[in-house]
Motif scaffolding. Structure first.
Motif, mmCIF file in Angstrom:
data_model
loop_
_atom_site.group_PDB
_atom_site.id
_atom_site.type_symbol
_atom_site.label_atom_id
_atom_site.label_comp_id
_atom_site.label_asym_id
_atom_site.label_seq_id
_atom_site.Cartn_x
_atom_site.Cartn_y
_atom_site.Cartn_z
ATOM 1 N N ALA A 79 6.225 -3.518 -10.586
ATOM 2 C CA ALA A 79 7.604 -3.453 -11.086
ATOM 3 C C ALA A 79 7.696 -2.556 -12.318
ATOM 4 N N GLU A 80 6.734 -2.673 -13.216
ATOM 5 C CA GLU A 80 6.743 -1.845 -14.427
ATOM 6 C C GLU A 80 6.544 -0.368 -14.081
ATOM 7 N N ARG A 81 5.687 -0.088 -13.116
ATOM 8 C CA ARG A 81 5.455 1.304 -12.721
ATOM 9 C C ARG A 81 6.694 1.893 -12.040
ATOM 10 N N LEU A 82 7.422 1.059 -11.305
ATOM 11 C CA LEU A 82 8.650 1.530 -10.668
ATOM 12 C C LEU A 82 9.707 1.881 -11.715
ATOM 13 N N ARG A 83 9.826 1.054 -12.742
ATOM 14 C CA ARG A 83 10.800 1.338 -13.805
ATOM 15 C C ARG A 83 10.430 2.612 -14.565
ATOM 16 N N ALA A 84 9.146 2.890 -14.621
ATOM 17 C CA ALA A 84 8.701 4.081 -15.354
ATOM 18 C C ALA A 84 9.119 5.374 -14.666
ATOM 19 N N LEU A 85 9.543 5.298 -13.401
ATOM 20 C CA LEU A 85 9.991 6.507 -12.697
ATOM 21 C C LEU A 85 11.360 6.980 -13.182
ATOM 22 N N GLN A 86 12.067 6.113 -13.912
ATOM 23 C CA GLN A 86 13.364 6.481 -14.492
ATOM 24 C C GLN A 86 14.352 6.948 -13.420
ATOM 25 N N ASN A 87 14.434 6.195 -12.330
ATOM 26 C CA ASN A 87 15.367 6.521 -11.256
ATOM 27 C C ASN A 87 16.442 5.438 -11.209
ATOM 28 N N LEU A 141 12.203 -8.059 3.716
ATOM 29 C CA LEU A 141 11.159 -8.937 4.237
ATOM 30 C C LEU A 141 10.837 -10.078 3.274
ATOM 31 N N ARG A 142 11.463 -10.043 2.087
ATOM 32 C CA ARG A 142 11.175 -11.021 1.031
ATOM 33 C C ARG A 142 9.688 -10.996 0.667
ATOM 34 N N ALA A 143 9.133 -9.787 0.639
ATOM 35 C CA ALA A 143 7.721 -9.624 0.298
ATOM 36 C C ALA A 143 7.539 -9.727 -1.209
ATOM 37 N N PRO A 144 6.454 -10.310 -1.678
ATOM 38 C CA PRO A 144 6.227 -10.446 -3.123
ATOM 39 C C PRO A 144 5.953 -9.096 -3.782
ATOM 40 N N LEU A 145 6.305 -9.021 -5.051
ATOM 41 C CA LEU A 145 6.105 -7.792 -5.824
ATOM 42 C C LEU A 145 5.439 -8.162 -7.143
ATOM 43 N N ARG A 151 0.837 -1.204 0.000
ATOM 44 C CA ARG A 151 0.000 0.000 0.000
ATOM 45 C C ARG A 151 0.876 1.260 0.000
ATOM 46 N N ALA A 152 1.935 1.248 0.817
ATOM 47 C CA ALA A 152 2.838 2.405 0.859
ATOM 48 C C ALA A 152 3.519 2.619 -0.488
ATOM 49 N N LEU A 153 3.878 1.519 -1.146
ATOM 50 C CA LEU A 153 4.529 1.634 -2.452
ATOM 51 C C LEU A 153 3.578 2.239 -3.479
ATOM 52 N N ARG A 154 2.327 1.870 -3.412
ATOM 53 C CA ARG A 154 1.341 2.420 -4.351
ATOM 54 C C ARG A 154 1.130 3.920 -4.112
ATOM 55 N N VAL A 155 1.113 4.318 -2.833
ATOM 56 C CA VAL A 155 0.963 5.744 -2.539
ATOM 57 C C VAL A 155 2.190 6.512 -3.039
ATOM 58 N N ALA A 156 3.381 5.942 -2.835
ATOM 59 C CA ALA A 156 4.605 6.589 -3.305
ATOM 60 C C ALA A 156 4.602 6.728 -4.824
ATOM 61 N N LEU A 157 4.107 5.709 -5.512
ATOM 62 C CA LEU A 157 4.018 5.770 -6.970
ATOM 63 C C LEU A 157 2.983 6.797 -7.410
ATOM 64 N N ALA A 158 1.904 6.916 -6.642
ATOM 65 C CA ALA A 158 0.852 7.870 -7.010
ATOM 66 C C ALA A 158 1.367 9.301 -6.991
ATOM 67 N N VAL A 159 2.294 9.598 -6.063
ATOM 68 C CA VAL A 159 2.850 10.962 -5.998
ATOM 69 C C VAL A 159 4.203 11.041 -6.695
ATOM 70 N N ARG A 160 4.604 9.924 -7.348
ATOM 71 C CA ARG A 160 5.856 9.835 -8.101
ATOM 72 C C ARG A 160 7.058 10.254 -7.250
ATOM 73 N N ASP A 161 7.100 9.713 -6.037
ATOM 74 C CA ASP A 161 8.204 9.992 -5.116
ATOM 75 C C ASP A 161 9.177 8.816 -5.178
#
Length: 455
Positions: free
Chosen positions: A426-434, A417-421, A393-403
């Motif tokens: 993953a594709e949205r994270l790559r789109a941040l170009q960081n 934590l070896r949490a699933p992704l 949920r936190a990752l989605r909020v961070a992506l929503a504000v592109r932080d």
């Protein structure tokens, strides 16, 4: 001449006992019976039975031992003692009373051997063609009680129907009460109404009225009938039972019946009945649900919820579940800021903020990224470990504000934590170009190839 003892183990032949040995049972086999009764559970019963043996009444002695063994739930010993009693009856030296059949059927049902209980019942039904008294109502009382206690509610209803149509046995008040309890377990208030109407001609007992209220409270559409029946039972002078209070409390929570919750609290105070944690949660939930729709009374309703927590604190420790329910009440009423403050008050009640509490509040703050991140920082500064759903949920909020920085921090926690992704994230994270984020994501994918696809 040999005696066939039937009715055990599927209704087939269980034992063949020479007739002459049966007639000498009370003298020659007394030591066998005594060995069966070894152990602390039947020692007292054996001492009482010795008097019957001395008075040449072995049948009475065995009946006493069978009953004691059945109460202890010792199926094997009960059956072996019953075999000896049946042998005496075949020899004409004793008569098996209804209490023996009741004990035998009951111990089978309570032990989970429903097939054995039905086998005995079937044998009795065959014999009842000649003597209807062979199937006393007590046998069905024991069988139905054992089935309901064991959670075999559907089977209990089948036995009840069989009792009335095949065995032609009229239900007793005890049987009606047992079946009303079954209706509560099955959440079947309609059937409970029919049974209670039939019972009224015999005279309902406090236990029957209590079971009826519990059954009515099991469904929202009959909840008001439950409250009405409860009031009538109180007028009859019935005691306030914890199971009834819990059932009514749950109905209040489901329907948001704040006024009924307050009446229930007053009755419990008058009767000096302390609610358990489940009932306290239900009462708080009732006030919270009512506050969702009653904006004018929202503050007063949530104050009543606080009173439940205050009383819990006076009587001992406050269970975290109570605070979780209150958090949900605040969140569902649009008072997220109050919920955040409540998290900070957890230590005053002897329970520091936990993952469940943070999860409840963060969920409602999803559409308020600034407030979400502020609380997320508090979570990170505490000793609470976020769960995988919270991290996502936190990752989605961070992506929503592109932080990207925040997303990188959350992804690090997920990796640790070896949490699933999901591939979508993953594709949205790559789109941040960081660059840092992309490197971490590459490592994530290499070492954790079990990235989940969203359903």
């Amino acid at each position: 001449m040999r005696l066939q003892l039937v009715g055990f183990g599927g209704g087939g032949l269980v034992s063949e006992v020479p007739c002459h040995s049966v007639r000498l049972f009370s003298t020659l086999d007394l030591t066998v019976v005594q060995r069966l009764c070894k152990g602390p559970s039947l020692q007292e019963a054996w001492q009482a039975a010795e008097g019957f043996f001395s008075a040449n009444a072995p049948g009475d002695a065995l009946e006493l031992l069978v009953g004691a063994s059945a109460v202890e739930g010792d199926l094997s010993r009960t059956r072996r003692l019953c075999l000896r009693l049946l042998a005496l009856e075949e020899a004409g030296e004793a008569k098996v009373n209804p209490s023996v059949w009741r004990a035998l059927v009951g111990v089978h049902a309570r032990s989970g051997d429903v097939d054995g209980a039905f086998s005995i019942l079937g044998h009795l039904e065959k014999l009842s063609v000649e003597d209807a008294a062979l199937i006393p109502c007590e046998v069905f009382e024991a069988l139905l009680h054992g089935l309901v206690e064991g959670g075999r509610v559907r089977t209990a209803f089948e036995v009840f129907q069989r009792m009335r149509t095949q065995s032609l046995v009229e239900p007793s008040v005890h049987i009606y009460t047992t079946m009303l309890r079954a209706c509560g377990a099955a959440r079947n208030p309609g059937r409970a109404q029919t049974l209670f109407q039939d019972l009224e001609s015999l005279g309902a007992t406090p236990a029957a009225r209590a079971a009826y209220v519990v059954a009515l409270a099991s469904r929202p559409h009959s909840a008001w009938m439950a409250f009405k029946s409860f009031q009538e039972s109180m007028k009859c002078g019935d005691p306030l039972r914890p199971d009834v209070c819990n059932a009514l409390g749950e109905a209040c929570a489901q329907g948001g019946f704040a006024e009924e919750a307050k009446r229930l609290i007053r009755r419990m105070h008058m009767a000096s009945v302390r609610p358990d944690t489940a009932l306290q949660c239900s009462l708080i939930g009732a006030f919270g649900k009512a506050a969702e729709t009653d904006e004018a009374e929202r503050t007063r309703l949530l104050t009543h919820a606080w009173h439940v927590i205050r009383d819990a604190k006076v009587n001992g420790a406050v269970h975290p579940r109570l605070l979780h329910v209150l958090l949900k009440g605040y969140c569902s009423s649009g008072l997220a800021a109050h919920a955040v403050k409540l998290l900070g008050l957890f230590p005053k009640f002897g329970c520091p903020p936990d993952a469940e509490g943070y999860h409840i509040v963060l969920e409602v703050l999803t559409d308020s990224p600034a407030s979400f991140r502020s609380l997320w920082k508090e979570l990170h500064a505490s000793s609470v470990k976020p769960s995988p759903p919270m991290l996502e949920r936190a990752l989605r909020v961070a992506l929503a504000v592109r932080d990207a920085g925040w997303a990188h921090s959350v992804l690090q926690d997920m990796y640790a934590l070896r949490a699933p992704l999901s591939r979508e994230l993953a594709e949205r994270l790559r789109a941040l170009q960081n660059r840092d984020l992309r490197q971490l994501l590459d490592t994530f994918e290499k070492l954790l190839p079990w990235i989940e696809d969203e359903a």
